[in-house]
Design an enzyme around this catalytic site. Structure first.
Site, PDB file in Angstrom:
ATOM      1  N   ASP A 461       1.004  -1.158  -0.071  1.00  0.00           N
ATOM      2  CA  ASP A 461       0.100  -0.072  -0.044  1.00  0.00           C
ATOM      3  C   ASP A 461       0.882   1.286  -0.053  1.00  0.00           C
ATOM      4  O   ASP A 461       2.210   1.209   0.078  1.00  0.00           O
ATOM      5  CB  ASP A 461      -0.935  -0.032   1.236  1.00  0.00           C
ATOM      6  CG  ASP A 461      -2.245   0.983   1.123  1.00  0.00           C
ATOM      7  OD1 ASP A 461      -2.287   1.656   0.195  1.00  0.00           O
ATOM      8  OD2 ASP A 461      -2.575   1.106   2.331  1.00  0.00           O
ATOM      9  N   GLU A 464       2.711   4.892  -3.859  1.00  0.00           N
ATOM     10  CA  GLU A 464       2.788   6.250  -5.109  1.00  0.00           C
ATOM     11  C   GLU A 464       4.142   6.850  -5.019  1.00  0.00           C
ATOM     12  O   GLU A 464       4.444   7.295  -6.274  1.00  0.00           O
ATOM     13  CB  GLU A 464       1.705   7.209  -4.869  1.00  0.00           C
ATOM     14  CG  GLU A 464       0.238   6.292  -4.997  1.00  0.00           C
ATOM     15  CD  GLU A 464      -0.004   5.577  -3.827  1.00  0.00           C
ATOM     16  OE1 GLU A 464       0.243   5.835  -2.581  1.00  0.00           O
ATOM     17  OE2 GLU A 464      -1.092   4.625  -4.111  1.00  0.00           O
ATOM     18  N   HIS A 617     -13.137  -5.125   2.600  1.00  0.00           N
ATOM     19  CA  HIS A 617     -12.297  -4.399   3.282  1.00  0.00           C
ATOM     20  C   HIS A 617     -12.986  -2.941   3.759  1.00  0.00           C
ATOM     21  O   HIS A 617     -13.515  -2.360   2.990  1.00  0.00           O
ATOM     22  CB  HIS A 617     -11.026  -4.200   2.719  1.00  0.00           C
ATOM     23  CG  HIS A 617     -10.041  -3.337   3.326  1.00  0.00           C
ATOM     24  ND1 HIS A 617      -9.258  -2.364   2.439  1.00  0.00           N
ATOM     25  CD2 HIS A 617      -9.596  -3.312   4.425  1.00  0.00           C
ATOM     26  CE1 HIS A 617      -8.646  -1.569   3.208  1.00  0.00           C
ATOM     27  NE2 HIS A 617      -8.455  -2.354   4.482  1.00  0.00           N
TER      28      HIS A 617
END
Ligand SMILES: *[C@@H]1O[C@H](CO)[C@@H](O)[C@H](O)[C@H]1NC(C)=O
Ligand SMILES: *[C@@H]1O[C@H](CO)[C@@H](O)[C@H](O)[C@H]1NC(C)=O
Ligand SMILES: *[C@@H]1O[C@H](CO)[C@@H](O)[C@H](O)[C@H]1NC(C)=O
Ligand SMILES: *[C@@H]1O[C@H](CO)[C@@H](O)[C@H](O)[C@H]1NC(C)=O
Length: 840
Positions: A461, A464, A617
């Site tokens: 996660d 970026e 989730h």
């Protein structure tokens, strides 16, 4: 009425001609190529200094550029044209005396055109004198021109442009003479006409599958951004598929990782605008959309072959708080007899959010829970973020100490020390996933943690990479990488926003060039480490992606909200990532942020049971939303949807194998499967698994019916309620019942044989059950299908498998096994042939 208005509006657009001073500014509004993308220039001189035409717009609501290129705009001349062994090449020289006021225009460029295959063309334009950054992914190396080309390439010399035509019908796929080539150090732009308004792909974005060509500026720069329309999201995929009027399809891919814009306008035309790297275009001639995706994945790589277990249902939430709570949820799912293959943990399992640690107080039973999962044939996946805490006592946190020793962290451009940002653990440094030593560093960390907790897959996660601050804790220098002459209109307004400084130093280049590759290279490192540690096929799910990410793992669509709109939009993410060569894709079922409700969550479980990657989730502050957190009456349709998924897993697995081998999509839009049927072009609230299964979910609050489109042919109902009921469509809509507590509408397309298997509570169990065949004849009584099977986890290099083809013809159903290396037991116990009108 509406048609008439639109029509006359178009007429007006076409007939108003504007001339600022000279005739070369007489360009109809729809055809004007923007010469001042920064903003609307309020000062005429700013526009005219660039040699462009100025026309303050009349209607404040239209997006027509005020400042646009004249038709005779001077840019590059093509000279020294010469055929080569791979196609042709030439020199591009900037017209002498030209000053466009684009900073540092490059005087001389080299054009290289490669006829790579009969339906794949590559056009590369580079600086003739010095090398510039090129995306470091492996693409096919072609040294000889292909023959039997399906395309023709012509050039115009002055000013330079090229035209790509589909040979058999003359359709102009690209014509870059509609605008000039601008090639400056930090501003590269090229425009082309488009043969169609029907453009798909271009991501990662939230919106409809069909991309608007009405002055639509799309942004590309990986960003930690809650999905919303018109924003650049987590991944960068500058690839589109165009569906031509006759149903043929082509694709265009710009291989460039710098911050970019791709602007579509109603002529129709496209403008690519990037602030670095080179122009490196691939053009794919299809002619079917599926062939375009296969040709695209020939370039970026075929998707990884997933193990079997991730095809099951996954459960996760941020905020279980303890391992006991996590474990209890697994036990509740078992007790409620709801299928579950994988339990996950979000960041709350960590000790103070430190990667490669778990909280020994609150998660003290984590290793035991994982053993229990394994003993029950289930699996475990946990999250890892790139940010590595840099303020732990020396000797206490090997993830930091090892990284310092190997010198693998991204560096601050001012101090040349590791750049420091702020993520979940507080101050962190960031591994440089492009560093040659990153593989051994990353594997070492994962292995150390594996010795504590026997995880089966990894969820990456925040890659970026996300930084809660701007640039770094100590800001960024003021230079042309931080403040380029032109900044694409990225969300947040600046390149450093919510990430690192653009001039941060990587092993061989700057963050400016490789920012959007962070996720891709972290996926590569993680997938390779997992294979090496577990000696089995890896499973990695990443938030940030770039072309070729599909080789290493899958994707989920990030931090979506628990709304009906995000439920609907999730289908577009699924469709798009399949076109991007990343078929293992899903969205957070029931939504990640905000509060879901029982009705929304039932509908989302029904749809999510058909995401290729099916995971529920949600976030910490929201209320629990696992199936077992709802009423027992809500659990019924949720369980049934999952059992239907498990029933169809052999088909899904076969589709993944075909994706792995041939690059076909697993889940696909109807426009991809039925490009000749123009009714399908706007449809993105239904989708298919392969070419055989149509999924038509209910996506609106209080709905109990679905208005579903059926392309021409036979379609057989696959729900328990109406099993085998046939629709003989001429290409029409049908109103289907879909009660909230009933089944999601599913139809098998005539002509298909779907391999299935009696479902169970996890895939370890279901894989031992007998198989079934669902046989759906077409209007000639024929059907065929395929089953791929193996042990579901061995590395593909040492993996005995079997493929069985099934054919129904006349009154006989025959199976043809091939590659029969697999030695496990497979029992076929049931065959259902639909559409038999009289007793056999
Ligand atoms: C470009 O081509 C035009 C027409 O052939 C010629 O007049 C001009 O000098 C050329 N410019 C350059 C830089 O070669
Ligand atoms: C390419 O575009 C130019 C400029 O609009 C146009 O004049 C020309 O006819 C086009 N060529 C083809 C083959 O369509
Ligand atoms: C950055 O430098 C440029 C050029 O020297 C200057 O115009 C600009 O104001 C500076 N920006 C900041 C934020 O200091
Ligand atoms: C790949 O495509 C070829 C050619 O269409 C086909 O024969 C083959 O069966 C496909 N393989 C798989 C695994 O789908």
């Amino acid at each position: 009425m509406r048609h008439c208005r639109v029509f006359s509006f178009v007429l007006i657009l076409q007939t108003i001609w504007f001339s600022s001073s000279a005739q070369e500014c007489s360009i109809s509004k729809v055809n004007r190529i923007d010469c001042y993308p920064e903003t609307v220039p309020s000062v005429q001189e700013h526009c005219e200094n660039r040699g462009c035409c100025y026309d303050p717009k009349i209607d404040a609501n239209d997006d027509v550029p005020w400042c646009f290129f004249p038709t005779d705009y001077k840019s590059y001349n093509l000279t020294n044209y010469k055929p080569t062994i791979f196609g042709f090449q030439g020199m591009l020289t900037l017209a002498s005396g030209t000053t466009h006021h684009f900073t540092k225009e490059i005087q001389q460029l080299k054009l290289q055109v490669f006829f790579e295959t009969e339906n794949r063309l590559r056009v590369k334009i580079v600086d003739a004198r010095q090398s510039r950054f090129e995306v470091p992914i492996t693409t096919p190396k072609v040294t000889n021109a292909a023959t039997n080309l399906q395309y023709k390439v012509e050039t115009r010399s002055d000013p330079f442009g090229f035209i790509v035509t589909r040979k058999d019908n003359g359709v102009v796929i690209l014509n870059t003479t509609v605008g000039p080539l601008i090639y400056a150090d930090q501003f590269i732009q090229l425009s082309s006409s488009l043969p169609t308004h029907d453009i798909y792909g271009l991501g990662e974005r939230r919106g409809n599958a069909l991309v608007s060509t009405n002055w639509n500026r799309l942004l590309f720069w990986a960003r930690d951004q809650i999905p919303k329309d018109h924003a650049n999201l987590y991944g960068d995929h500058p690839f589109y598929i165009g569906l031509e009027n006759d149903g043929k399809a082509h694709g265009v891919f710009l291989l460039n990782s710098n911050a970019k814009e791709i602007e579509l306008q109603p002529s129709p035309a496209v403008t690519w605008r990037t602030i670095g790297g080179i122009l490196d275009f691939y053009v794919f001639l299809g002619p079917t959309p599926e062939a375009v995706v296969q040709q695209y994945t020939d370039v970026v790589g075929k998707p990884f072959m997933p193990p079997y277990w991730p095809l099951g249902f996954h459960l996760c939430r941020w905020g279980y708080g303890t391992s006991e709570n996590t474990w209890n949820k697994v036990k509740e799912m078992r007790a409620a007899k709801i299928p579950q293959d994988v339990q996950w943990n979000d960041i709350d399992y960590m000790q103070q959010h430190l990667d490669f640690t778990y909280n020994h107080d609150k998660f003290n039973t984590l290793p035991n829970m994982v053993s229990d999962l394994h003993n029950n044939g289930q699996h475990y996946v946990m999250i890892i973020d790139p940010g590595i805490s840099n303020n732990q006592p020396k000797g206490n946190y090997p993830a930091y100490d090892d990284g310092m020793e190997l010198d693998v962290f991204i560096k601050d451009p001012t101090t040349m020390e590791p750049i420091v940002g702020v993520v979940w653990p507080g101050a962190t440094v960031f591994p440089d996933y492009t560093h040659p030593s990153i593989g051994s560093y990353w594997e070492k960390q994962l292995l150390r943690y594996y010795e504590l907790v026997k995880f089966d897959g990894v969820w990456i996660d925040m890659n970026e990479p996300s930084n809660f601050g701007t640039g770094s804790k100590s800001g960024c220098p003021n230079n042309t990488l931080e403040n380029p002459p032109y900044v694409p209109h990225v969300t947040g307004g600046a390149l450093q926003d919510r990430t690192l400084c653009s001039s941060a130093i990587h092993h061989s280049t700057t963050h400016y060039n490789v920012h959007s590759l962070t996720g891709l290279f972290e996926m590569k490192a993680t997938s390779e480490a997992l294979e090496s540690i577990r000696k089995k096929r890896s499973f990695v799910i990443s938030r940030s992606t770039f072309p070729s990410a599909g080789l290493y793992g899958g994707h989920w669509s990030g931090d979506i909200t628990s709304t009906w709109e995000d439920l609907r939009k999730s289908i577009v993410s699924i469709i798009n990532f399949n076109m991007f060569g990343i078929p293992m894709v899903g969205a957070d079922i029931c939504g990640f942020s905000g509060f879901t409700n029982e009705e929304l969550c039932i509908r989302w479980m029904q749809l999510g049971a058909f995401y290729p990657f099916s995971r529920n989730h949600n976030m910490k502050a929201a209320k629990a939303q696992a199936p077992v957190d709802f009423s027992t009456s809500a659990q019924v349709p949720m369980r049934n949807a999952l059992l239907k998924r498990y029933l169809l897993l052999p088909y899904l697995y076969t589709l993944f194998h075909s994706a792995h081998v041939n690059g076909t999509t697993v889940a696909r839009g109807l426009f991809l499967e039925f490009p000749q049927d123009s009714n399908t072009r706007k449809i993105d609230e239904q989708f298919m698994w392969g070419s055989g299964l149509l999924i038509s979910p209910a996506l609106y609050q209080s709905a109990s019916t679905v208005n579903a489109y059926f392309p021409a042919g036979f379609w057989y109902d696959c729900t328990t309620e109406n099993l085998g009921k046939r629709i003989n469509s001429n290409g029409q809509y049908e109103t289907l019942q879909s009660e909230l507590h009933g089944s999601i509408p599913l139809h098998i397309r005539g002509g298909n044989i779907i391999p299935a298997q009696y479902p169970d509570l996890n895939t370890k169990k279901s894989r031992k059950n007998p198989f079934l065949l669902l046989v759906a004849p077409d209007n000639t009584g024929k059907a065929c299908g395929e089953l791929y099977w193996d042990d579901g986890e061995s590395l593909m290099t040492e993996n005995p498998s079997i493929t069985i083809n099934f054919v129904l013809s006349g009154t006989s159903l025959t199976s043809y096994p091939s590659n029969t290396g697999y030695s496990g037991t497979m029992l076929l116990s049931y065959v259902s042939i639909f559409g038999i009108t009289s007793k056999p």
